[in-house]
Design a protein around this motif. Structure first.
Motif, mmCIF file in Angstrom:
data_model
loop_
_atom_site.group_PDB
_atom_site.id
_atom_site.type_symbol
_atom_site.label_atom_id
_atom_site.label_comp_id
_atom_site.label_asym_id
_atom_site.label_seq_id
_atom_site.Cartn_x
_atom_site.Cartn_y
_atom_site.Cartn_z
ATOM 1 N N LEU A 94 -57.188 12.734 -40.036
ATOM 2 C CA LEU A 94 -58.117 13.778 -39.614
ATOM 3 C C LEU A 94 -58.584 14.563 -40.830
ATOM 4 N N GLN A 95 -59.501 15.492 -40.588
ATOM 5 C CA GLN A 95 -59.939 16.408 -41.630
ATOM 6 C C GLN A 95 -59.251 17.760 -41.417
ATOM 7 N N LEU A 96 -58.914 18.403 -42.512
ATOM 8 C CA LEU A 96 -58.264 19.713 -42.441
ATOM 9 C C LEU A 96 -58.981 20.678 -43.374
ATOM 10 N N ARG A 97 -59.289 21.876 -42.876
ATOM 11 C CA ARG A 97 -59.922 22.918 -43.678
ATOM 12 C C ARG A 97 -58.974 24.101 -43.795
ATOM 13 N N VAL A 98 -59.027 24.753 -44.940
ATOM 14 C CA VAL A 98 -58.203 25.931 -45.182
ATOM 15 C C VAL A 98 -59.117 27.110 -45.494
ATOM 16 N N PRO A 99 -58.600 28.347 -45.348
ATOM 17 C CA PRO A 99 -59.405 29.521 -45.714
ATOM 18 C C PRO A 99 -59.834 29.457 -47.177
ATOM 19 N N ASP A 100 -60.988 30.020 -47.463
ATOM 20 C CA ASP A 100 -61.524 30.110 -48.833
ATOM 21 C C ASP A 100 -61.963 28.763 -49.396
ATOM 22 N N SER A 101 -62.083 27.745 -48.545
ATOM 23 C CA SER A 101 -62.583 26.451 -49.021
ATOM 24 C C SER A 101 -63.421 25.823 -47.918
ATOM 25 N N LEU A 140 -50.182 27.535 -49.048
ATOM 26 C CA LEU A 140 -50.097 28.396 -47.876
ATOM 27 C C LEU A 140 -48.658 28.497 -47.386
ATOM 28 N N LYS A 141 -48.443 29.316 -46.368
ATOM 29 C CA LYS A 141 -47.093 29.527 -45.851
ATOM 30 C C LYS A 141 -47.097 29.493 -44.330
ATOM 31 N N ARG A 142 -45.907 29.502 -43.771
ATOM 32 C CA ARG A 142 -45.740 29.476 -42.310
ATOM 33 C C ARG A 142 -46.560 30.586 -41.657
ATOM 34 N N GLY A 143 -47.294 30.239 -40.629
ATOM 35 C CA GLY A 143 -48.097 31.219 -39.909
ATOM 36 C C GLY A 143 -49.550 31.258 -40.333
ATOM 37 N N ASP A 144 -49.852 30.770 -41.531
ATOM 38 C CA ASP A 144 -51.250 30.731 -41.969
ATOM 39 C C ASP A 144 -52.021 29.745 -41.089
ATOM 40 N N VAL A 145 -53.272 30.069 -40.822
ATOM 41 C CA VAL A 145 -54.079 29.270 -39.904
ATOM 42 C C VAL A 145 -55.001 28.325 -40.679
ATOM 43 N N VAL A 146 -55.042 27.078 -40.234
ATOM 44 C CA VAL A 146 -55.957 26.081 -40.784
ATOM 45 C C VAL A 146 -56.826 25.561 -39.648
ATOM 46 N N GLU A 147 -57.799 24.732 -39.989
ATOM 47 C CA GLU A 147 -58.668 24.125 -38.985
ATOM 48 C C GLU A 147 -58.564 22.609 -39.054
ATOM 49 N N LEU A 148 -58.459 21.986 -37.903
ATOM 50 C CA LEU A 148 -58.316 20.537 -37.818
ATOM 51 C C LEU A 148 -59.495 19.932 -37.071
#
Length: 292
Positions: A94-101, A140-148
């Motif tokens: 899958l594709q994964l996005r993180v904050p600030d990118s 990142l760390k536990r609890g941080d939110v990403v997008e899938l």
């Protein structure tokens, strides 16, 4: 504070006073800025039209080192049952996005499909590359939110090497983080115990860069013989050294190419050279499985 500016007249007579006009440099600067804003808005609108991906937000539940430059990453998808149920086959990604990118990273799912169904989690083995989205993810760390994104790809078509009685030999090849979907394959089960010869040639630079060593005993108990191959081993290493394709070429031991299947994932040169070796020895290209 913003200024409402009136556009200059379309034409000026030869005796018109310039004092009634905007300062030339200010006007030029303003028009340039306006042009840039319109261009950026146009690019953003085009990107929005092209990106029809449905993104699902989910928190991280685990981020830990797996080996040198590699990280275990677990995403909690318990609130997204449809996403969890879409993982049906080892080798999917899958594709994964993180904050600030804004640029997503493509990641193979390392966990077997049964884990998503039972525990509502996707596990990944992520290589941290400087300046990449993967590097941001590993920070990142536990609890941080990403997008899938939705799960993608057909995965490994293991039905092509079934039934196990007809394909008693399965040769598996992986390098670096390419072991990720191979872990999913082994732990989702492909009747390895019913086959007489299942070998995993797993290549890494050295043992510090070899992930999942803690799972080797479990994998071998499921019927998979593991052959670690180190390209830059230390002086104490007694196992196979060099590249995976060279180690396999030295061993081969294909008793019957018609009853042999293979699964490959990893560095492009490795997959191409191993495929050439297998085909030259009589293994059908239809029985050489890849996840892309």
């Amino acid at each position: 504070m913003s200024l409402a500016l009136s556009p200059p007249p379309l034409s000026l007579g030869p005796h018109a006073h310039r004092s009634t006009l905007l300062p030339p440099m200010y006007s030029l600067r303003h028009l340039k800025l306006l042009h840039q804003r319109r261009r950026f808005a146009s690019v953003a609108a085009a990107a929005l039209r092209q990106d029809t991906t449905v993104w699902t937000q989910a928190p991280l539940s685990f981020v830990e080192p797996a080996a040198e430059s590699l990280f275990h990453v677990t995403v909690d998808i318990s609130d997204s049952p449809d996403l969890a149920s879409s993982h049906t086959c080892a080798g999917q990604y899958l594709q994964l996005r993180v904050p600030d990118s804004s640029k997503p990273s493509f990641l193979a799912i390392a966990s077997p499909p049964s884990l998503a169904a039972a525990s509502g989690a996707f596990e990944f083995l992520v290589k941290s590359v400087a300046g990449s989205t993967a590097e941001l993810l590993c920070g990142l760390k536990r609890g941080d939110v990403v997008e899938l994104s939705p799960v993608m790809g057909k995965g490994f078509d293991t039905y092509r090497i079934d039934p196990p009685e007809d394909y008693s030999t399965v040769l598996i090849f992986a390098t670096g983080s390419g072991i990720s979907p191979i872990r999913s394959l082994i732990e989702s089960g492909f009747s390895a115990t019913k086959r007489s010869d299942v070998r995993l040639y797993y290549g890494a630079r050295n043992l510090k860069r070899m992930a999942y060593q803690d799972r080797f005993k479990e994998w071998e108990s499921s019927g998979v013989k593991i052959v670690p191959v180190l390209s830059q081993p230390d002086d104490d290493w007694k196992g196979e050294s060099g590249y995976v394709q060279a180690a396999f070429a030295r061993a081969k031991q294909i008793l019957n190419p018609l009853s042999t299947g293979a699964v490959l994932c990893g560095q492009k040169q490795m997959t191409e050279e191993v495929t050439s070796i297998l085909v030259a020895d009589g293994v059908s290209g239809e029985k050489i499985l890849k996840n892309f």
